[in-house]
Design an enzyme around this catalytic site. Structure first.
Site, PDB file in Angstrom:
ATOM      1  N   SER A 165       0.801  -1.219   0.000  1.00  0.00           N
ATOM      2  CA  SER A 165       0.000   0.000   0.000  1.00  0.00           C
ATOM      3  C   SER A 165       0.837   1.274   0.000  1.00  0.00           C
ATOM      4  O   SER A 165       1.590   1.527  -0.931  1.00  0.00           O
ATOM      5  CB  SER A 165      -0.940  -0.071   1.207  1.00  0.00           C
ATOM      6  OG  SER A 165      -1.794   1.025   1.231  1.00  0.00           O
ATOM      7  N   SER A 178      -0.387   1.027  17.457  1.00  0.00           N
ATOM      8  CA  SER A 178      -0.563   0.866  16.012  1.00  0.00           C
ATOM      9  C   SER A 178      -0.626  -0.620  15.681  1.00  0.00           C
ATOM     10  O   SER A 178       0.018  -1.440  16.328  1.00  0.00           O
ATOM     11  CB  SER A 178       0.620   1.507  15.290  1.00  0.00           C
ATOM     12  OG  SER A 178       0.736   0.983  13.996  1.00  0.00           O
ATOM     13  N   THR A 228       0.195  -1.540  12.604  1.00  0.00           N
ATOM     14  CA  THR A 228       1.118  -1.724  11.481  1.00  0.00           C
ATOM     15  C   THR A 228       2.544  -1.250  11.754  1.00  0.00           C
ATOM     16  O   THR A 228       3.438  -1.504  10.974  1.00  0.00           O
ATOM     17  CB  THR A 228       0.613  -0.953  10.235  1.00  0.00           C
ATOM     18  OG1 THR A 228       0.511   0.433  10.586  1.00  0.00           O
ATOM     19  CG2 THR A 228      -0.732  -1.440   9.761  1.00  0.00           C
TER      20      THR A 228
HETATM   21  C1  LIG Z   1      -4.153   6.345  12.058  1.00  0.00           C
HETATM   22  C2  LIG Z   1      -4.115   5.590  10.789  1.00  0.00           C
HETATM   23  O1  LIG Z   1      -4.166   6.186   9.702  1.00  0.00           O
HETATM   24  N1  LIG Z   1      -4.032   4.252  10.895  1.00  0.00           N
HETATM   25  C3  LIG Z   1      -3.977   3.395   9.717  1.00  0.00           C
HETATM   26  C4  LIG Z   1      -2.874   2.365   9.879  1.00  0.00           C
HETATM   27  O2  LIG Z   1      -3.176   1.561  11.008  1.00  0.00           O
HETATM   28  P1  LIG Z   1      -2.415   1.630  12.431  1.00  0.00           P
HETATM   29  O3  LIG Z   1      -3.002   0.477  13.197  1.00  0.00           O
HETATM   30  O4  LIG Z   1      -2.757   2.954  13.001  1.00  0.00           O
HETATM   31  O5  LIG Z   1      -0.946   1.508  12.177  1.00  0.00           O
HETATM   32  O6  LIG Z   1      -2.846   1.516   8.744  1.00  0.00           O
HETATM   33  C5  LIG Z   1      -4.051   0.740   8.584  1.00  0.00           C
HETATM   34  C6  LIG Z   1      -3.854  -0.187   7.401  1.00  0.00           C
HETATM   35  O7  LIG Z   1      -3.588   0.515   6.226  1.00  0.00           O
HETATM   36  C7  LIG Z   1      -5.237   1.694   8.390  1.00  0.00           C
HETATM   37  O8  LIG Z   1      -6.415   0.929   8.297  1.00  0.00           O
HETATM   38  C8  LIG Z   1      -5.309   2.670   9.565  1.00  0.00           C
HETATM   39  O9  LIG Z   1      -6.301   3.624   9.361  1.00  0.00           O
HETATM   40 MG   LIG Z   2      -3.795   1.037   0.464  1.00  0.00          MG
END
Ligand SMILES: CC(=O)N[C@H]1[C@@H](OP(=O)(O)O)O[C@H](CO)[C@@H](O)[C@@H]1O
Ligand SMILES: [Mg+2]
Length: 564
Positions: A68, A523, A525
């Site tokens: 992505s 998070s 990710t």
């Molecule tokens: C604050 C933010 O933008 N978080 C993103 C990010 O997740 P995190 O769990 O915050 O790392 O990546 C995800 C996958 O792409 C998306 O679904 C989400 O909205």
């Molecule tokens: Mg994407």
């Protein structure tokens, strides 16, 4: 009949994938994702999983190689369930256990145990079919081969390489194949363009005054969306699409200072955009074209942007759908509840507070889920029409399986009883939305066509759209900690349960600011704790985020890392 597991063990060539593994990954909100050079073995295991999932369900499954919006050196793998949505959450622990298996023998053991538990028919009695797709990353080809090897390891599995695709295209194909509908890339483009045309043809003559603003400039993040939108635009009339950062050699690097993630987080125009774009409508896709945000370059410095994010896209969609339902339920000028429709809006805690207030003022039912589209999607399925979006631009509109036949029979009834009536047009618009907008996952290409059709329907410019409500100033920070899992949250991630005492401090800080709101969450990710703060002024949001981040740092600095 050969035992597939035995076959798997006997294939020594497959073991090399195991030994290549240098890092263990977990199947997070975005599947397995990380530095591409370390992923081969994990993608191989994802291939095994996809084959098992297809054997278990007896249906077509998808496997997408993409990371992505991550840098070009990263890559990742996600599995699409037979519905076209994300792989069922029930299988995530199995995915993690495969990724963490210490050696090939354990891997085989895990597969045998899981297959037994899940009653997966091995041995060629049932066949498995897996559609493979990848984005434009250079590492994609090698990883796709690793996925194929994983699929080959399970007897009766067939991998079909669909080539370079956007993530939502692959999910769409999986869904359509399982519905026994046409599912080629051409079918995808044809359906999107004809649905868009139907919506535009249904615009009331009174809105079509003046010259419509048909120019749209697309920032394709130097990713897969660039070529795809060019192909799609060949089938469109009445819309002038210029694609920049299209992914052509020499045009720039994937996701580097371009794309939806950059524009949304930095609130700056992407590379290739600047003062010459002031006054025009622009849209940014992310690297695999499952997210979109609109923006206009501000005249003040030709670099900052007025961001029209996922919350505003959601608000525009909600406004339009609600209006069609109101028209549909009006008979001879009187409100009637003859055709009740359960419309629901799904957001996360990252949704700007002003958007939630706006949606509630429209009288809509707004609910919250944790971050990650799998949660939003699942919730949206509970409604006849469920609209979900993350602020970052990932979202779609779901029409439930039970609702579609109702809508179709209403359409048939109105076309015979009151053809050409406003009610009939409203139903036709809803039907066109249901085929235009991707029912499997968020999709930047179908999302932008729906935005364009609605703006034309309303006769709105991007400025008018942006003025729907004024975003509350906000700030996001990340705090690196030894163990992000030390933070446990509840209430759709808005309240900290652990460590105890931290939520009280967040409440204490928040109370200092008018319209203050703040939350923290680990998070899914990245190895960080994310801090979000909102307040009536930017200074307030900034200092609230800072104060909360300091408390996080202080608390988690004292917690020793937990052994895995
Ligand atoms: C604050 C933010 O933008 N978080 C993103 C990010 O997740 P995190 O769990 O915050 O790392 O990546 C995800 C996958 O792409 C998306 O679904 C989400 O909205
Ligand atoms: Mg994407």
């Amino acid at each position: 009949m050969r035992n597939p597991i035995l076959c798997f063990i006997e294939r020594s060539d497959l073991f090399c994938f195991f030994y290549l593994e240098k890092k263990k990954f977990l199947y997070g909100t975005a599947g397995f994702r990380g530095e591409a050079s370390m992923l081969e073995s994990t993608v191989f295991k994802a291939g095994i999983m996809a084959a098992l999932r297809s054997l278990k369900t007896g249906l077509v499954v998808g496997l997408m190689i993409t990371a992505s919006h991550n840098p070009v050196s990263d890559n990742g793998v996600k599995i699409a369930d037979p519905s076209g949505g994300m792989m069922t959450q029930d299988w995530e622990p199995f995915a993690d256990s495969l990724a963490l298996a210490p050696d090939p023998e354990h891997l085989v053991e895990l597969i045998v145990q899981f297959a037994k538990k899940e009653n997966i028919p091995f041995g060629g009695t049932q066949s498995a079919e897996i559609l493979l797709g990848r984005d434009t990353r250079p590492s994609g080809e090698v990883l796709l081969e690793a996925a194929k090897k994983g699929i080959d390891a399970i007897i009766g599995s067939v991998a079909i390489n669909m080539g370079i695709l956007t993530t939502p295209q692959l999910h769409w194909m999986v869904r359509r194949r399982n519905m026994e509908m046409k599912a080629s890339e051409f079918d995808y483009f044809a359906l999107l363009s004809t649905s868009y045309r139907s919506l535009v043809d249904l615009i009331p003559a009174k809105t079509l005054t003046g010259t419509p603003d048909v120019k749209l400039t697309v920032d394709a993040a130097n990713g897969v969306g660039g070529e795809k939108i060019k192909e799609l635009s060949k089938l469109l009339t009445g819309l002038e699409i210029e694609v920049r950062n299209s992914g052509k050699v020499g045009e720039g690097t994937l996701n580097e200072k371009v794309g939806a993630d950059y524009v949304q987080k930095e609130k700056f125009a992407p590379l290739g955009f600047g003062p010459r774009d002031v006054g025009t409508r622009c849209v940014s896709l992310d690297g695999d074209a499952d997210r979109l945000v609109y923006f206009r370059v501000l005249p003040t410095d030709g670099r900052s942007v007025d961001l029209v994010d996922g919350d505003k896209i959601l608000s525009l969609f909600a406004l339009f759908i609600k209006e069609q339902l109101t028209i549909l339920n009006k008979e001879n000028g009187n409100e009637s509840s003859e055709f009740p429709v359960k419309l629901g809006i799904v957001q996360t805690a990252y949704a700007n507070g002003a958007s939630t207030e706006y949606l509630k003022q429209l009288g809509l039912d707004v609910v919250f889920t944790p971050t990650g589209v799998k949660y939003l999607h699942e919730k949206a399925l509970e409604y006849d029409i469920g609209i979900y979006f993350e602020a970052n631009g990932h979202g779609t509109i779901l029409f439930s399986e039970a609702f579609m036949p109702r809508l179709e029979s209403k359409s048939a009834e109105l076309s015979s009883v009151t053809p050409g009536s406003e009610q009939q047009k409203a139903v036709l618009r809803l039907l066109a939305v249901s085929t235009l907008i991707n029912q499997a996952v968020g999709d930047a290409l179908s999302g932008l066509l729906l935005v364009e059709a609605i703006l034309q329907y309303l006769g709105w410019s991007i400025e008018r759209w942006s003025e729907l409500y004024r975003d509350l100033p906000s700030r996001q920070l990340k705090v690196s900690v030894a163990d992000r899992n030390a933070i446990v949250t509840t209430n759709a991630e808005t309240t900290v349960l652990k460590p105890s005492g931290l939520q009280e401090l967040i409440n204490y800080e928040t109370a200092k600011y008018p319209k203050g709101r703040s939350f923290i969450r680990p998070s899914g990710t990245e190895d960080v704790i994310r801090v979000y703060a909102e307040a009536s002024t930017q200074e307030g949001a900034d200092s609230l985020a800072q104060a909360v981040a300091q408390h996080v740092d202080c608390f988690l600095g004292m917690i020793p890392p937990v052994k895995q």
